[in-house]
Design an enzyme around this catalytic site. Sequence first.
Site, mmCIF file in Angstrom:
data_model
loop_
_atom_site.group_PDB
_atom_site.id
_atom_site.type_symbol
_atom_site.label_atom_id
_atom_site.label_comp_id
_atom_site.label_asym_id
_atom_site.label_seq_id
_atom_site.Cartn_x
_atom_site.Cartn_y
_atom_site.Cartn_z
ATOM 1 N N HIS A 12 1.626 -11.974 6.915
ATOM 2 C CA HIS A 12 1.500 -12.178 8.362
ATOM 3 C C HIS A 12 1.762 -13.624 8.757
ATOM 4 O O HIS A 12 2.447 -13.906 9.738
ATOM 5 C CB HIS A 12 0.092 -11.781 8.817
ATOM 6 C CG HIS A 12 -0.121 -10.302 8.742
ATOM 7 N ND1 HIS A 12 -1.350 -9.731 8.815
ATOM 8 C CD2 HIS A 12 0.751 -9.289 8.595
ATOM 9 C CE1 HIS A 12 -1.227 -8.426 8.718
ATOM 10 N NE2 HIS A 12 0.047 -8.130 8.584
ATOM 11 N N GLU B 263 20.862 2.181 4.667
ATOM 12 C CA GLU B 263 19.881 1.308 4.003
ATOM 13 C C GLU B 263 19.258 1.959 2.774
ATOM 14 O O GLU B 263 18.341 1.417 2.173
ATOM 15 C CB GLU B 263 18.808 0.838 4.986
ATOM 16 C CG GLU B 263 18.148 1.923 5.799
ATOM 17 C CD GLU B 263 17.182 1.371 6.852
ATOM 18 O OE1 GLU B 263 16.829 0.188 6.820
ATOM 19 O OE2 GLU B 263 16.779 2.166 7.720
ATOM 20 N N ASP C 161 16.411 -3.245 3.456
ATOM 21 C CA ASP C 161 15.980 -2.062 2.711
ATOM 22 C C ASP C 161 16.999 -1.676 1.646
ATOM 23 O O ASP C 161 16.627 -1.202 0.580
ATOM 24 C CB ASP C 161 15.732 -0.887 3.663
ATOM 25 C CG ASP C 161 14.353 -0.990 4.293
ATOM 26 O OD1 ASP C 161 13.400 -1.300 3.558
ATOM 27 O OD2 ASP C 161 14.238 -0.786 5.517
ATOM 28 N N CYS D 119 22.835 -5.474 10.052
ATOM 29 C CA CYS D 119 21.729 -5.948 10.903
ATOM 30 C C CYS D 119 20.539 -6.424 10.075
ATOM 31 O O CYS D 119 19.507 -6.781 10.625
ATOM 32 C CB CYS D 119 21.297 -4.874 11.894
ATOM 33 S SG CYS D 119 20.617 -3.409 11.105
HETATM 34 C C1 PEP Z 1 16.919 -3.556 7.185
HETATM 35 O O1 PEP Z 1 16.299 -2.783 6.454
HETATM 36 O O2 PEP Z 1 17.786 -4.338 6.783
HETATM 37 C C2 PEP Z 1 16.636 -3.581 8.638
HETATM 38 C C3 PEP Z 1 17.403 -4.240 9.469
HETATM 39 O O3 PEP Z 1 15.539 -2.938 9.076
HETATM 40 P P1 PEP Z 1 14.033 -3.427 8.864
HETATM 41 O O4 PEP Z 1 14.076 -4.841 8.340
HETATM 42 O O5 PEP Z 1 13.394 -3.305 10.189
HETATM 43 O O6 PEP Z 1 13.542 -2.440 7.854
HETATM 44 MG MG MG Z 2 15.169 -1.170 7.280
#
Ligand code: PEP
Ligand code: MG
Length: 582
Positions: free
Chosen positions: A197, A442, A466, A513
Site C-alpha cells: 500500500h 494477459e 499479468d 496497457c
Molecule cells: C496488466 O495486467 O498489465 C494490466 C494492465 O492490468 P492490471 O495491472 O490492472 O492487472
Molecule cells: Mg491485469
Amino acid sequence: MASFTLHGIPVSRGISIGRAHLLAPAALEVQHYLVAEEHLEAEVLRLQEAIAQVHRELQTLWTELPKDAPTELGAFIDVHVLILSDPMISEAPLDIIRTRNYNAEWALVTQIEELSAQFDEIEDPYLRERKADIQQVAERVLKVLMGSAQLPSAELRDDYQPQMIVVAHDISPADMLQFRDKSFVGFVTDVGGQNSHTAIVARSLDIPCAVGMGNASQLIEQDDWVIIDGDAGVVIANPSPLVLDQYRARQGALLKARKKLLKLKKTPAVTRDGTAVTLLANIELPEDCPHALESGAMGVGLFRSEFLFMGRANHAHKTPTEDEQFEQYKKAVLAMKGKPVTIRTLDIGADKPLDGAEHTALNPALGLRAIRYCLSEPQLFLTQLRALLRASAFGKVRILIPMLAHAFEIDQSLAMIEQAKQQLREAGQKFDPQVEVGAMIEIPAAALSLPMFVKRMDFLSIGTNDLIQYTLAIDRVDYEVAHLYNPLHPAVLQLIAMTIQAGHKAGIDVAVCGEMAGDTKLTRLLLGMGLREFSMHPAQLLAVKQEILNSDLAALTAQTRKILRATEPQAIAEAVAQLQTL
Ligand code: PEP
Ligand code: MG
C-alpha cells in the site's frame, strides 16, 4: 558519522535529498504494569475511548480526503475501519485487561503479537500482508493511549526548513496523507514490496520512495542526511559532500528534463521516419481525466473500473448501482472531450478484493478473478455493461474485457453485451450500437490462441503486468520473488510480439496497457516489435513521447528482429540497451 548505503526495492522514481525524520514504532515503547482490581473497568474504558477516538480520526480522514487524493486511499481507510471494528481488536484486549490485569497498552500489544504470530503462519501472501494493516491500526490506538502524536507538530513543520525524508518501519497510507505538504520529499520503509500500500500511494503522489530496506529505521538516525535514489531503490545515509553534490546535480538535471518535457505536450507522437504512434492514459477514476489531457494523452487506453467498486464499506450499496456507474463513465467520456475512453470491465479478485469479500481461494491470482468473477455474477456484470453502454451515447466508449483465456468466455461476454443492449432498447435508453469490444491479452493461453481472439474481437490490449506474472509463475505482489519479474524474459517477449503481429495481420488495433508501456527503456523495443498504441500512467507519457520522437523505426525494426531470435537473457538485455543508441 559514517556514510552507508542500503539497497531495497525501488517503487517510485526520482531523487530526493533531505534530513531524516524518524517515525518511532509506538508499539515497541509501551509501558507494562498491572492494574489493581478496582481500577480495571476504568482501564477498559480508557482503551474503549482510545478505539472510539481512532474511529473518529479515520472517519475524519475519510471525509476530508482531498479531491486529488490517490484513489486507493479511501479503500485503505475502509480496511482500517473494518480492522478496528473487528472483535479481535475491539474486544479481545478488553478481556486481557480484565483477566490478566494488564494496562491497556500492554493488553493491546499482547493481542497484536498473538495475531501477528497467527498471520505469519498464513501461506496466502495477500492475507499475510494484512498483518501490516493490523499493526498500523494498533499503533494509532497506542498513540492515542499514550497521548503522543507520532507525526511532527504543525509548528515543527513550519520551522523546519530543510526538506524531510520520512524513515519508518512502515507507514500507513492514511498517515502518508499527512505528509503531502511540501516539506516531505521522500519515504524510506523497512518493510513493503513493489505493490504494498505504501508503494502504491507513494507512486500516486509522485514522491521518491524506497521500501523493503531491512532495518533502515534502526540504522538511520534523526536528522541524518539521506539520499533516496528512487530509480535504483538505493538509500545513502550521511553521504560525503562529494556524493551529495553528485546527487544534487543529478536531481537538478532530472527536474530540468521534466520541465523541458512539458513543451512536448502538443507535439504529435511521430517517429523520425514519420510513423504516428497513439499515446493513451491509464486512469482509475474520472477525476484523473484532466491530468491525462494535460499530459497530451489522445484518449484513455485503460480505465480500471474496479476502483469504483472499492472503498465502499460505508455505502448503502456494496457495489455501485447502474446509475452511479453510468454517471462516472459519462463523466470520464465528457471530460475526455471526444477522445476515446476504453473502459475495462470489473477486474476484481486476487490483490483487489471487493469490500467484505472473503478470501477463500487457495491461490487468488489463479482464482475467480476478473471476467471469471463477472460471468459467475451475471446481474452484477449486466449492470456494469448497461452503464457502460449508456455512457457510449455521450462519446466514444470502448469496452475491454480482462483475463480472457477461453473461447466460451469471449462468446459469453459478447452474448451478455448483446443482452445488455437488448435490455436498454426495451427501456428506451440510448447507446452506441457500434461500441467496440476488446480483449486483454494477459494470460499466456490467450497469447497462444490469438486466432480465436482476433476473429471475435475489435481490438486487443496486452496486460503485461499479468502476462509476466502468469508466464513466469511469480506472484506480482510478493516481494520475495520480485527479482524474478523480468519483462525481457524471452518467453514474455515472444508472447508480446506474437500478439502484436496477429493483431496487425487481422487488421485490428493492439495496445500495451501494462507497466511496460510507460517504461522509457522499453519504448524502442516495443516500437520495433510493431506496437503503435501505448497506454500508461499520465506521468510517464511525455517521456515516452520523447523516446518516440527520437526513434528511427527502420533501424529499430531490424535490430528488434535479432532480439526476438536471441535466447540468452544477457544478450537480450545488452541488445535492448543498445536500441537506445539507434
Ligand atoms: C496488466 O495486467 O498489465 C494490466 C494492465 O492490468 P492490471 O495491472 O490492472 O492487472
Ligand atoms: Mg491485469
